[in-house]
Design a protein around this motif. Sequence first.
Motif, PDB file in Angstrom:
ATOM      1  N   LYS A 243     -49.497  15.610  -8.156  1.00  0.00           N
ATOM      2  CA  LYS A 243     -49.448  14.515  -7.188  1.00  0.00           C
ATOM      3  C   LYS A 243     -49.041  13.225  -7.897  1.00  0.00           C
ATOM      4  O   LYS A 243     -49.519  12.931  -8.987  1.00  0.00           O
ATOM      5  CB  LYS A 243     -50.830  14.371  -6.543  1.00  0.00           C
ATOM      6  N   LYS A 244     -48.140  12.457  -7.263  1.00  0.00           N
ATOM      7  CA  LYS A 244     -47.714  11.167  -7.789  1.00  0.00           C
ATOM      8  C   LYS A 244     -47.999  10.102  -6.727  1.00  0.00           C
ATOM      9  O   LYS A 244     -47.621  10.254  -5.570  1.00  0.00           O
ATOM     10  CB  LYS A 244     -46.231  11.189  -8.135  1.00  0.00           C
ATOM     11  N   ILE A 245     -48.684   9.042  -7.142  1.00  0.00           N
ATOM     12  CA  ILE A 245     -48.971   7.918  -6.254  1.00  0.00           C
ATOM     13  C   ILE A 245     -48.232   6.710  -6.813  1.00  0.00           C
ATOM     14  O   ILE A 245     -48.470   6.316  -7.959  1.00  0.00           O
ATOM     15  CB  ILE A 245     -50.485   7.642  -6.170  1.00  0.00           C
ATOM     16  N   GLU A 246     -47.345   6.131  -6.016  1.00  0.00           N
ATOM     17  CA  GLU A 246     -46.572   4.974  -6.459  1.00  0.00           C
ATOM     18  C   GLU A 246     -47.047   3.736  -5.704  1.00  0.00           C
ATOM     19  O   GLU A 246     -46.839   3.621  -4.504  1.00  0.00           O
ATOM     20  CB  GLU A 246     -45.085   5.219  -6.232  1.00  0.00           C
ATOM     21  N   LEU A 247     -47.678   2.825  -6.442  1.00  0.00           N
ATOM     22  CA  LEU A 247     -48.193   1.583  -5.874  1.00  0.00           C
ATOM     23  C   LEU A 247     -47.421   0.378  -6.409  1.00  0.00           C
ATOM     24  O   LEU A 247     -47.756  -0.753  -6.106  1.00  0.00           O
ATOM     25  CB  LEU A 247     -49.683   1.441  -6.199  1.00  0.00           C
ATOM     26  N   GLY A 248     -46.452   0.632  -7.224  1.00  0.00           N
ATOM     27  CA  GLY A 248     -45.648  -0.396  -7.865  1.00  0.00           C
ATOM     28  C   GLY A 248     -44.829   0.291  -8.929  1.00  0.00           C
ATOM     29  O   GLY A 248     -44.645   1.512  -8.896  1.00  0.00           O
ATOM     30  N   ASN A 249     -44.347  -0.490  -9.905  1.00  0.00           N
ATOM     31  CA  ASN A 249     -43.621   0.158 -10.986  1.00  0.00           C
ATOM     32  C   ASN A 249     -43.847  -0.559 -12.301  1.00  0.00           C
ATOM     33  O   ASN A 249     -44.109  -1.747 -12.331  1.00  0.00           O
ATOM     34  CB  ASN A 249     -42.124   0.277 -10.676  1.00  0.00           C
ATOM     35  N   GLY A 250     -43.801   0.222 -13.367  1.00  0.00           N
ATOM     36  CA  GLY A 250     -43.910  -0.356 -14.693  1.00  0.00           C
ATOM     37  C   GLY A 250     -45.052   0.154 -15.536  1.00  0.00           C
ATOM     38  O   GLY A 250     -44.944   0.210 -16.751  1.00  0.00           O
ATOM     39  N   LYS A 251     -46.184   0.509 -14.946  1.00  0.00           N
ATOM     40  CA  LYS A 251     -47.323   1.010 -15.725  1.00  0.00           C
ATOM     41  C   LYS A 251     -47.867   2.250 -15.025  1.00  0.00           C
ATOM     42  O   LYS A 251     -48.140   2.224 -13.821  1.00  0.00           O
ATOM     43  CB  LYS A 251     -48.410  -0.038 -15.849  1.00  0.00           C
TER      44      LYS A 251
ATOM     45  N   ASN B 115     -47.674  -1.940 -10.617  1.00  0.00           N
ATOM     46  CA  ASN B 115     -46.860  -2.992 -11.208  1.00  0.00           C
ATOM     47  C   ASN B 115     -47.420  -3.392 -12.561  1.00  0.00           C
ATOM     48  O   ASN B 115     -48.628  -3.386 -12.771  1.00  0.00           O
ATOM     49  CB  ASN B 115     -46.798  -4.211 -10.287  1.00  0.00           C
ATOM     50  N   ARG B 116     -46.529  -3.732 -13.478  1.00  0.00           N
ATOM     51  CA  ARG B 116     -46.934  -4.143 -14.814  1.00  0.00           C
ATOM     52  C   ARG B 116     -47.136  -5.651 -14.831  1.00  0.00           C
ATOM     53  O   ARG B 116     -46.295  -6.398 -14.374  1.00  0.00           O
ATOM     54  CB  ARG B 116     -45.878  -3.784 -15.847  1.00  0.00           C
ATOM     55  N   TYR B 117     -48.283  -6.061 -15.352  1.00  0.00           N
ATOM     56  CA  TYR B 117     -48.567  -7.468 -15.631  1.00  0.00           C
ATOM     57  C   TYR B 117     -49.020  -7.554 -17.075  1.00  0.00           C
ATOM     58  O   TYR B 117     -49.568  -6.601 -17.618  1.00  0.00           O
ATOM     59  CB  TYR B 117     -49.665  -8.022 -14.715  1.00  0.00           C
ATOM     60  N   ASP B 118     -48.819  -8.699 -17.672  1.00  0.00           N
ATOM     61  CA  ASP B 118     -49.255  -8.884 -19.056  1.00  0.00           C
ATOM     62  C   ASP B 118     -50.722  -9.271 -19.152  1.00  0.00           C
ATOM     63  O   ASP B 118     -51.254  -9.449 -20.227  1.00  0.00           O
ATOM     64  CB  ASP B 118     -48.392  -9.953 -19.746  1.00  0.00           C
TER      65      ASP B 118
END
Length: 160
Positions: A17-25, A42-45
């Motif tokens: 199963k893949k859950i995509e809530l954003g992209n990057g992490k 989503n990726r945040y620093d």
Amino acid sequence: MKYHIDDSEEYVIDNIKKIELGNGKTYIIYSGKEPVVTVEINRYDFFTDAIIFNDYAIIGNYYEGIYVISLSDYCVRNIKIKGYFGYFEIDKNALYVLGCENIVAFSHDLEQLWESDSVAVDGVVCNCIKDNTMMILCEMDPPGGWIERKISLTDGTIME
């Protein structure tokens, strides 16, 4: 089942199963040694963390708040946090989410128990939990204007 979660910069895992809530992490959730689901956010620093709490994967992500993912049916719930997500603390069978301004407490099944009033303007950090009290640092005058406070774990009120 015993679950654990790991973040991964790169992954190639098919047939789960893949859950995509954003992209990057991407986080990979395992049951034992077997991957069962990937969650991409989503990726945040700043301030991103993930934990397993009972039968839930919980991912905190800076401005997006927290994502609660049921590990029984993979349903996702997003809970906003005032300002931004900061940290998780667990004590006994309760989860505490510390954010920019306040603290939100959740029960073992992730029902909200209470939300504190604003206790800071730019960050809340837990020093320790003792008995039914959380000792916290609250940034009131950034940068560096930290004060100590005590919060009741019964109802989230500031204790004097």
